[in-house]
Design a protein around this motif. Structure first.
Motif, short mmCIF file in Angstrom:
data_model
loop_
_atom_site.label_atom_id
_atom_site.label_comp_id
_atom_site.label_asym_id
_atom_site.label_seq_id
_atom_site.Cartn_x
_atom_site.Cartn_y
_atom_site.Cartn_z
N PRO A 158 0.80 -1.22 0.00
CA PRO A 158 0.00 0.00 0.00
C PRO A 158 0.84 1.28 0.00
O PRO A 158 0.41 2.30 -0.50
CB PRO A 158 -0.83 -0.11 1.28
N GLN A 209 5.54 -5.28 -1.45
CA GLN A 209 4.43 -5.82 -0.67
C GLN A 209 4.85 -6.21 0.74
O GLN A 209 5.70 -7.05 0.95
CB GLN A 209 3.87 -7.04 -1.39
N ASP A 225 2.73 -7.42 2.77
CA ASP A 225 1.84 -8.55 3.04
C ASP A 225 1.21 -8.39 4.42
O ASP A 225 1.10 -7.30 4.94
CB ASP A 225 2.60 -9.87 2.94
N ASN A 226 0.77 -9.47 5.01
CA ASN A 226 0.23 -9.39 6.36
C ASN A 226 1.43 -9.40 7.28
O ASN A 226 1.90 -10.44 7.70
CB ASN A 226 -0.65 -10.59 6.67
N TYR A 243 3.47 -12.90 7.87
CA TYR A 243 4.44 -13.30 6.85
C TYR A 243 5.44 -12.18 6.65
O TYR A 243 5.46 -11.53 5.61
CB TYR A 243 3.72 -13.58 5.52
N THR A 302 4.69 -11.67 -2.66
CA THR A 302 3.49 -12.31 -3.20
C THR A 302 3.85 -13.59 -3.93
O THR A 302 3.00 -14.42 -4.19
CB THR A 302 2.79 -11.39 -4.21
N PRO A 319 -2.83 -13.89 -8.03
CA PRO A 319 -2.02 -12.96 -7.26
C PRO A 319 -0.58 -13.44 -7.06
O PRO A 319 0.26 -12.68 -6.58
CB PRO A 319 -2.74 -12.88 -5.91
N GLY A 377 -6.20 -4.52 2.27
CA GLY A 377 -4.76 -4.33 2.43
C GLY A 377 -4.11 -5.45 3.23
O GLY A 377 -2.90 -5.51 3.34
N ALA A 378 -4.91 -6.33 3.81
CA ALA A 378 -4.33 -7.41 4.62
C ALA A 378 -4.70 -8.78 4.08
O ALA A 378 -4.58 -9.77 4.77
CB ALA A 378 -4.79 -7.28 6.06
N CYS A 379 -5.15 -8.84 2.83
CA CYS A 379 -5.53 -10.13 2.25
C CYS A 379 -4.26 -10.94 1.98
O CYS A 379 -3.32 -10.44 1.37
CB CYS A 379 -6.28 -9.91 0.94
N HIS A 380 -4.25 -12.16 2.44
CA HIS A 380 -3.09 -13.01 2.22
C HIS A 380 -2.85 -13.21 0.73
O HIS A 380 -1.73 -13.41 0.28
CB HIS A 380 -3.29 -14.35 2.92
N ILE A 386 -3.55 -10.95 -1.52
CA ILE A 386 -3.46 -9.57 -2.00
C ILE A 386 -4.81 -8.93 -2.33
O ILE A 386 -5.20 -7.98 -1.68
CB ILE A 386 -2.53 -9.43 -3.26
#
Ligand SMILES: Cc1cc2nc3c(=O)[nH]c(=O)nc-3n(C[C@H](O)[C@H](O)[C@H](O)COP(=O)(O)OP(=O)(O)OC[C@H]3O[C@@H](n4cnc5c(N)ncnc54)[C@H](O)[C@@H]3O)c2cc1C
Ligand code: SF4
Ligand code: SF4
Lengths: 549, 141
Positions: A416, A421, A423-424, A428, A433, A497, B73-76, B78
């Motif tokens: 963002p 990325q 990521d979470n 992770y 990705t 993705p 924004g937190a989707c594993h 994406i």
């Protein structure tokens, strides 16, 4: 296909489940369902004895599909799949109904809980009935790692991997290793100087047989997938082609001065943190000792881990070295790093004065001086006028300018904030990705050095876990395209993705790379021709589950 | 309801394993009750849900459908949650065309450790569907 014989094994979980769910009633109702050959209620299915018994039941009764109704599959899902496998069945021929966390623990009314548990188990039965076998295979992977970026973090990654006996190729686009750290005279809270840190790592990098460090080098092209990447590396006029099992990006950061945000420009007496670092590193550059110095920061980025330590550290250095008046103007201090609270106290005790603002201060240049007008929150919003010889401003930390090229070459998504990325982040921390590509250091978050080095270790150990055995286990065709149905519309390719789909132009079909696929099922949902089957979550299975409605 | 019998809505919740499914487990560990008439369909990512699945749930008699996904924004995966949102919007439009209130389908987000939010969302959904009454597509309406 052989006759479907479903065995349902229900756990009473030491009576926690049976207390609020009428398992006998459920068993009676399940026994009437089509294809259900055995319903058994057991104690603590997670125990070795119970598992032994289930295994025996499966074998003795010729069960070929299994439903387990117990606690959340998040807890024992893998163990249960192993159990099914040990009983001679494919590990995918199992469906778990979560009747503890998602039923008995949350529905106090026994009738209602029993009704819901029945729904859950029926869905599992309907799902497993249509489950396809998914075989596992072992594939050989390359044990070499490519590290891109030879800053402190890239070097650290290579050293850690080398200590773990994995070979790395480290590529740095500049003529020398070391990255941004070269420009700093000191770093908080490190006792050693950046120079010492770099020297010791440089020695390890050049001394290791496992590390091939290529400077003035860059990535030209990348193909393949996790375990089996082929990289074309350009070094001067040379082009080198090498295979790698994993890739770690450590391309670091750049800093930008945001004149639009600040509303003034840099000059002789308004400089950035980076410029100040340079001046402190080579004191010859300082023409006149400033009597008063202002720092202003924390307007760019609330995520920044760098502003507070670097400002506090430099405020202290200036105070101690030049004895100047020092003002720090900020919106917010972030003292959540190691030792920062103490540093803040030390800086205060040395006489540095802090101002906390909500509205950005007015900055005016007048006769070689900088006048600052700030509304200070800690002093009842009083307007304060300050005058300084030098103003140091924060910059925005952004990923290296090359990221765009690299991103498209590697086909990984950006996060963002335009960093790679993230990521979470909590789950992770260093994964990209794309399977087999990891991030380390400041290319994906603005970290202080301590955190950046921890990140380097994390990335190294993730890569190590993935490829160090030289083999990877893979689920074969868990998600699969039917070539007869595929219309080559490329929709799946665009939506995947994880960059796990390729087109086979000879066979005229899309096909899925098993190693790269991360099993989200997005392709199966978007394919207009319904050509993609996700064997653990097929359309037929989901629709069958919905029959309970 | 006008019939005098209390209307017990049937709600289908597609629960992403990276968020809502784990949040439901968290609610369980904390023993936070929520309505039992919510049928939870376990999915690998919100992006797996197809418009077809949503519509089938209604055809089978659901009064409401929700996709419970990761926060934006937190989707594993994406953009799985964004894709799901698109499908929800599409299902929404299709339902309106056949005269079903589009509010019966929606997408909500939830963090994997947020058990209380999961339970709260379930209560809110039940409330909402109770207000809307039984779906006109219900087999035994
Ligand atoms: C103003 C400021 C003050 C700071 N103060 C502190 C502090 O007090 N305390 C603290 O702990 N931390 C501080 N930090 C943070 C610290 O500097 C970083 O954590 C650290 O330098 C990160 O190192 P890195 O290796 O990730 O990045 P870098 O040092 O940027 O290294 C990246 C390397 O990759 C190379 N590269 C980039 N793209 C490519 C490509 N495509 N191909 C090949 N090579 C490439 C670059 O040339 C560079 O050599 C500060 C940072 C800033 C900006
Ligand atoms: S979306 Fe379906 S039809 Fe289109 S290329 Fe992919 S598999 Fe083939
Ligand atoms: S399931 Fe499909 S979309 Fe998801 S990672 Fe695998 S190939 Fe890509």
């Amino acid at each position: 296909m052989d006759e479907v014989k479903i065995g349902v094994f229900i756990c009473n979980c030491g009576d926690t489940i049976s207390k609020s769910v009428d398992l006998l009633d459920i068993r009676a109702r399940l026994e009437k369902l089509a294809d259900v050959a055995l319903v058994s209620i057991g104690h603590d299915l997670c125990s070795p004895q119970a598992q032994q018994a289930i295994r025996k039941d499966i074998i003795d009764n010729g069960i070929n599909r299994v439903v387990i109704a117990a606690c959340s599959p998040q807890l024992y899902g893998d163990a249960l799949a192993n159990l099914v496998e040990k009983a001679g069945l494919n590990r995918h021929l199992l469906s778990v109904a979560n009747i503890r966390e998602q039923c008995s623990w949350v529905h106090p009314d026994k009738d209602k809980a029993t009704k819901k548990a029945m729904v859950q188990i029926r869905m599992a039965v309907d799902k497993v009935r249509l489950q396809d076998v998914v075989e596992q295979a072992e594939v050989e992977v390359y044990k070499d790692v490519l590290v891109i970026g030879g800053g402190i973090v890239g070097m650290e990654v290579a050293i850690e991997l080398s200590n773990l006996n994995l070979r790395t190729t480290l590529i740095e686009k500049e003529a020398n290793l070391g990255g941004r750290l070269k420009q700093f005279a000191a770093l908080y809270p490190l006792q050693v100087t950046p120079e010492e840190m770099l020297t010791s790592r440089l020695k390890q990098v050049t001394g290791s047989e496992n590390i091939d460090a290529l400077t003035s080098a860059g990535l030209k092209d990348l193909s393949g997938e996790v375990g089996n990447f082929t990289a074309k590396i350009r070094k001067g006029n040379e082009e080198i082609s090498r295979n790698f099992g994993a890739i770690i990006l450590a391309t670091g950061y750049e800093t930008l001065f945001l004149d639009k945000v600040y509303g003034f420009e840099l000059g002789d007496n308004i400089i950035t943190q980076s410029q100040l670092e340079g001046m402190l590193k080579s004191p010859g550059e300082i023409k006149k000792i400033p009597q008063s110095v202002g720092f202003v920061f924390d307007i760019c980025d609330e995520h920044s881990r760098i502003s507070t330590p670097s400002t506090l550290r430099n405020a202290l250095v200036i105070k101690e070295r030049f004895g100047s008046e020092v003002y720090v103007l900020c919106r917010n201090l972030q003292v959540d790093g190691a030792g920062l609270e103490k540093l803040y106290q030390d800086v205060r005790n040395k006489g540095v004065i802090f101002f906390k603002f909500e509205r950005f201060p007015k900055v005016l240049r007048e006769n070689g001086k900088i006048n600052i007008q700030v509304e200070d929150l800690s002093m009842a919003r009083e307007q304060v006028m300050l005058s300084c010889d030098l103003l140091v401003v924060e910059e925005k930390v952004v990923p290296h300018q090359d990221f765009a090229t690299l991103e498209s070459m590697l086909n990984i998504g950006l996060g963002p904030r335009d960093f790679y990325q993230e990521d979470n982040v909590h789950l992770y921390p260093t994964s990209s990705t794309k399977s087999g590509i990891f991030f380390a250091g400041n290319c994906h978050q603005d970290l202080d050095l301590g955190r950046a080095l921890t990140d380097a270790s994390n990335a190294a150990s993730e890569a190590y876990q993935l490829i160090s055995s030289g083999k990877m286990r893979v689920e074969v065709e868990r998600v699969v395209v039917d070539p007869d149905k595929c219309a080559l519309c490329l929709t799946c390719l665009r939506f995947c993705p994880h960059d796990a789909i390729r087109i086979d132009y000879e066979k005229k079909t899309a096909h899925i790379l098993d190693l790269a696929c991360q099993g989200c099922g997005i392709c199966a949902a978007v394919c207009p021709a319904k050509a993609i089957k996700f064997k653990d979550w097929s359309d037929d299975q989901i629709l069958a589950e919905l029959e309970v409605v | 309801m006008t019939t005098g019998v209390e209307f017990l809505p049937c709600i289908v919740a597609f629960c992403c394993v990276h968020s809502a499914y784990q949040a439901a487990d968290a609610a369980g560990r904390m023993r936070i009750p929520y309505p039992e008439n919510i049928i939870m369909v376990h999915i690998p990512c919100a992006g797996r849900v197809d418009t077809l699945h949503i519509l089938r749930a209604f055809e089978n008699g659901a009064d409401g459908v929700v996709i419970l996904a990761c926060h934006e924004g937190a989707c594993h995966h994406i953009l799985g949650n964004i894709r799901a949102k698109e499908r929800v919007e599409r299902a929404n439009a299709l339902l309106r065309e056949i005269g079903v209130d589009g509010r019966r389908v929606e997408m909500r987000t939830c963090a994997p450790n947020d058990g209380s939010r999961f339970a709260r969302v379930c209560h809110e959904l039940e409330e909402k569907i109770k207000e809307l009454g039984p779906s006109p597509l219900r087999k035994h309406a």
